[in-house]
Design an enzyme around this catalytic site. Sequence first.
Site, PDB file in Angstrom:
ATOM      1  N   HIS A  52       0.841  -1.199   0.000  1.00  6.37           N
ATOM      2  CA  HIS A  52       0.000   0.000   0.000  1.00  6.37           C
ATOM      3  C   HIS A  52       0.872   1.243   0.000  1.00  6.37           C
ATOM      4  CE1 HIS A  52       0.782  -0.465   4.298  1.00  6.37           C
ATOM      5  NE2 HIS A  52       0.293   0.743   4.541  1.00  6.37           N
ATOM      6  N   HIS A  54       1.488   3.986   1.879  1.00  2.00           N
ATOM      7  CA  HIS A  54       2.070   4.769   2.984  1.00  2.00           C
ATOM      8  C   HIS A  54       3.601   4.848   2.891  1.00  2.00           C
ATOM      9  CE1 HIS A  54      -1.783   4.232   5.607  1.00  2.00           C
ATOM     10  NE2 HIS A  54      -1.875   5.244   4.753  1.00  2.00           N
ATOM     11  N   ASP A  56       6.053   4.808   4.976  1.00  2.00           N
ATOM     12  CA  ASP A  56       6.939   3.868   5.683  1.00  2.00           C
ATOM     13  C   ASP A  56       6.963   2.494   4.994  1.00  2.00           C
ATOM     14  OD1 ASP A  56       4.251   3.559   6.643  1.00  2.00           O
ATOM     15  OD2 ASP A  56       4.978   2.426   8.364  1.00  2.00           O
ATOM     16  N   HIS A  57       6.227   2.360   3.877  1.00  7.50           N
ATOM     17  CA  HIS A  57       6.240   1.125   3.081  1.00  7.50           C
ATOM     18  C   HIS A  57       6.825   1.357   1.687  1.00  7.50           C
ATOM     19  CE1 HIS A  57       3.584  -1.189   5.909  1.00  7.50           C
ATOM     20  NE2 HIS A  57       3.449   0.063   6.335  1.00  7.50           N
ATOM     21  N   HIS A 108      -7.428  -0.634   5.606  1.00  9.35           N
ATOM     22  CA  HIS A 108      -6.395   0.283   6.111  1.00  9.35           C
ATOM     23  C   HIS A 108      -6.199   1.404   5.079  1.00  9.35           C
ATOM     24  CE1 HIS A 108      -2.705   1.583   8.087  1.00  9.35           C
ATOM     25  NE2 HIS A 108      -2.032   1.418   6.966  1.00  9.35           N
ATOM     26  N   ASP A 130      -0.143  -3.679   6.300  1.00 10.44           N
ATOM     27  CA  ASP A 130      -0.777  -3.159   7.526  1.00 10.44           C
ATOM     28  C   ASP A 130      -2.230  -3.604   7.647  1.00 10.44           C
ATOM     29  OD1 ASP A 130       1.570  -1.910   8.177  1.00 10.44           O
ATOM     30  OD2 ASP A 130       0.884   0.120   7.746  1.00 10.44           O
ATOM     31  N   HIS A 168       4.683  -4.580  11.033  1.00  4.54           N
ATOM     32  CA  HIS A 168       5.068  -3.861  12.258  1.00  4.54           C
ATOM     33  C   HIS A 168       5.166  -4.803  13.445  1.00  4.54           C
ATOM     34  CE1 HIS A 168       4.646   0.382  10.878  1.00  4.54           C
ATOM     35  NE2 HIS A 168       3.700  -0.098  10.093  1.00  4.54           N
TER      36      HIS A 168
END
Length: 255
Positions: A52, A54, A56-57, A108, A130, A168
């Site tokens: 996805h 975001h 941090d990905h 998410h 996530d 995570h």
Amino acid sequence: MQLTPLPAFNDNYLWLWHTNTHAVVVDPGDGEVVLQALQRLQLQLAAILVTHHHADHTGGVDMLRTATQAQVYGPAGEAIPGPFVPLSGGDAFDWQGQRVEVLDVPGHTAGHIAYFVPAADTAPLLFCGDTLFSGGCGRLFEGTAAQMLASLDRLAALPGDTQVCCAHEYTLSNLRFALAVEPHNPALQAYHVRCQGLRERGQPTLPSSLAQELAINPFLRSRQASVIEAVQQRSPQALDEVAVFAHLREWKNKF
Ligand SMILES: [Zn+2]
């Protein structure tokens, strides 16, 4: 094939799935962490899988593509740093003789996908970004509770020995919440003790297995009488399964 979680930021894992020579990385939020691991393990990066959009990905995608020429795969419905091969539920591709299947798991984010490897050497593999965490699930940033419940149902239908590679290390805080929902679940109590021991030794609690999650994760157990009862005690208006799930997620947000 081997599975190596690369810790990044505060609590992310960037999953490296590799042979002795070639690797795939999932959700490389930090490119430098991946490059260092490739060098240390003497691996060539063949592909980058993104679940996805975001940061941090995806933060390391451009840098890794430039440094390694690896092919990038990502969700068709989301803005991933391009160029990438757009994928959605039902798509599949092969890597090193292994079939990788794509599942749609919105909730998410609106276009979130997961990667499932049904015939990996030891047990099936799931890279779920996530969507599913050990003992928890992702926050509903873009999707609805009904969508997330359907996405988790899709994951819950995979084989019990599936290795669940979450993005995570949220396990201990998720389990504190899970114990508030189901204080008398013996599988949950035992799992909590085991995970506390792993974290005390600085080890990841992941991958988890789907069978383990079905026994302990309140978001996969939202149709169990014990979970319904706990939610309805706080939210008597939660009458159907989607409402129970929505109130469970709200409870966790405020926990
Ligand atoms: Zn996210």
